[in-house]
Write an enzyme that holds these catalytic residues in place. Structure first.
Site, mmCIF file in Angstrom:
data_model
loop_
_atom_site.group_PDB
_atom_site.id
_atom_site.type_symbol
_atom_site.label_atom_id
_atom_site.label_comp_id
_atom_site.label_asym_id
_atom_site.label_seq_id
_atom_site.Cartn_x
_atom_site.Cartn_y
_atom_site.Cartn_z
ATOM 1 N N GLY A 114 0.786 -1.229 0.000
ATOM 2 C CA GLY A 114 0.000 0.000 0.000
ATOM 3 C C GLY A 114 0.814 1.274 0.000
ATOM 4 N N ASP A 236 -9.098 0.362 -15.736
ATOM 5 C CA ASP A 236 -9.078 0.955 -14.392
ATOM 6 C C ASP A 236 -8.205 2.197 -14.345
ATOM 7 O OD1 ASP A 236 -7.087 -1.271 -14.725
ATOM 8 O OD2 ASP A 236 -6.296 -0.440 -12.869
#
Length: 466
Positions: A114, A236
């Protein structure tokens, strides 16, 4: 005072996950966009806020869910795997998402950490702000912050977070996620949200789709005019707002080749420079399929829905070609480019492609006569120039000066700045960020940034940094 109004956060829970950014141990501001900060009303923000350690009043942090086709392969759930949407700031100029990219794990991280490291964060800050200055619709960069932590990739790098600003972060893949689940209510809610937020002039689903198609035609033509290769045109990574999003392994062409590919993961050249219009068309087809159930209800039948959506989709090539002609016509100083001028444009591009003439310097060199020296086929160029001189407008120099930047974010310069920052010297990154916000008006002392890379400086591959 910052005014947050978080419309996306008010959508049902299945659209997102409420989550705060992970803490950063020792945030340090590297690049700060003062002008953008003032426009957003966040001039008092500091590194602690931009690292996610302090949540500003009114923010409602969340991670968005979406799906997507990645290099043609279907991924049913993606989402913000390393980013958190702080919220939406409302200003006199409109509504803007403020997004922390590299803010830690979310439910969509797919076993990732992340986080982001300083290289991709500097690249996106520099390139996105250049694109804005060059007139290309784009997400923007408010801040680049070192976190004080380390990020493990092929080795350990300094961690960093980009504070990204966008009209929204809604993607083609956001629609695809709910369509794949058969969630027609969610698709309808998302459609209404996008219409209200981006295209209020659209009175129906079909008109909304038409507006998105037009916006993408304008966007891709703008990319082509700068020699920009996005590198990861997955569904995306296509924002329905018509903004450039997700700069990952992007690059700008130095020596012109229509087949230019830089991304290390684009092994088949799916997203090569010349392929970008057809890939945008393909992505729009995937979006159109998401609208079929709604259109079926609006038009009274599936066949009618498919035919109406197909007609809009099939308008893309002509819309794109008209935009491309306008973009490149301006680069030649033609005030009113016509269909017949396409051959003139293509002829110059053909001369450039023969020996890889520098894309930016050739077009900018039309202003001062130096374009001829970037093309090895001088006789061919001289013959071309005779036809060009007959077509250019009386104010052709002014037109070119506004259409062709003097300087672009050359990949070798960005890599040089990244390596310097890794060694503790941010001056090169700060210089690029400063110069590239005025790409049409270059000071003499910055002319070294117009030089193409030497053979030993050429960057053949770029990486997304995830």
């Amino acid at each position: 005072m910052t005014h947050f109004d978080n419309s996306y956060a008010r959508l049902p829970k299945r659209f997102h996950t409420k989550i705060a950014p992970e803490m950063s141990p020792a945030p340090e501001m590297v690049l700060w966009n003062e002008g953008l900060a003032e426009a957003l009303g966040v001039a008092d923000w500091d590194a602690e806020i931009c690292a996610g350690n302090v949540i500003p009043d009114g923010a409602d942090p969340l991670a968005q869910v979406y799906a997507g086709h990645q290099f043609g392969g279907w991924s049913p759930q993606l989402g913000d795997g390393r980013a958190v949407l702080l919220g939406e700031v409302v200003t006199d100029q409109g509504r803007f998402d403020i997004h922390l990219k590299g803010a830690g794990r979310t439910p969509y991280s797919r076993n990732g950490d992340g986080r982001a490291w300083i290289g991709p964060v500097l690249r996106e800050f520099i390139v996105s702000e250049f694109m804005h200055a060059a007139g290309i619709p784009t997400t923007r960069a408010l801040a680049a912050v070192r976190t004080g932590g380390r990020v493990q990739r092929e080795r350990a790098y300094p961690g960093a977070i980009l504070t990204r600003v966008a009209a929204s972060h809604i993607r083609v893949g956001t629609f695809q996620y709910f369509t794949a689940q058969g969630d027609e209510e969610a698709v309808r809610l998302l459609t209404e949200h996008v219409r209200a937020r981006h295209f209020p002039q659209a009175g129906s689903t079909l008109e909304l789709y038409a507006e998105i198609v037009k916006a993408q035609a304008r966007l891709i033509a703008g990319w082509m005019g700068l020699g920009f290769v996005h590198g990861v045109m997955n569904t995306d990574n296509m924002a329905v707002s018509g903004e450039t999003i997700d700069y990952g392994p992007c690059a700008f062409i130095d020596g012109y080749s229509p087949k230019a590919v830089y991304s290390s993961i684009d092994r088949a050249g799916r997203y090569a420079y010349e392929q970008q219009p057809s890939m945008a068309h393909w992505n729009l087809a995937q979006l159109g399929s998401c609208f079929v159930p709604q259109m079926e209800a609006e038009l009274g039948g599936q066949q009618q829905a498919i035919e109406a959506l197909t007609e809009i989709l099939n308008s893309f090539p002509d819309l794109y070609q008209a935009q491309w002609r306008a973009v490149f016509g301006a680069k030649l100083g033609i005030a009113d480019p016509q269909d017949a001028d396409v051959a003139l444009i293509q002829e110059l591009l053909g001369l450039m492609a023969k020996d890889g003439a520098d894309f930016t310097n050739t077009f900018r060199g039309l202003l001062d006569g130096t374009a001829r020296y970037w093309v090895l086929d001088r006789a061919g160029f001289d013959l071309w120039a005779e036809h060009w001189q007959a077509r250019r407008a009386p104010d052709w120099q002014e037109i070119i000066a506004k259409a062709s930047p003097a300087v672009i974010p050359r990949t070798h310069r960005i890599e040089e700045a990244i390596q310097a920052s890794l060694a503790g010297d941010d001056s090169k990154a700060k210089r690029l960020a400063r110069v590239l916000t005025r790409p049409f008006d270059l000071a003499e002392e910055d002319r070294d940034l117009t030089h193409p890379p030497r053979e030993d400086e050429v960057v053949h591959q770029t990486f997304c940094g995830t």
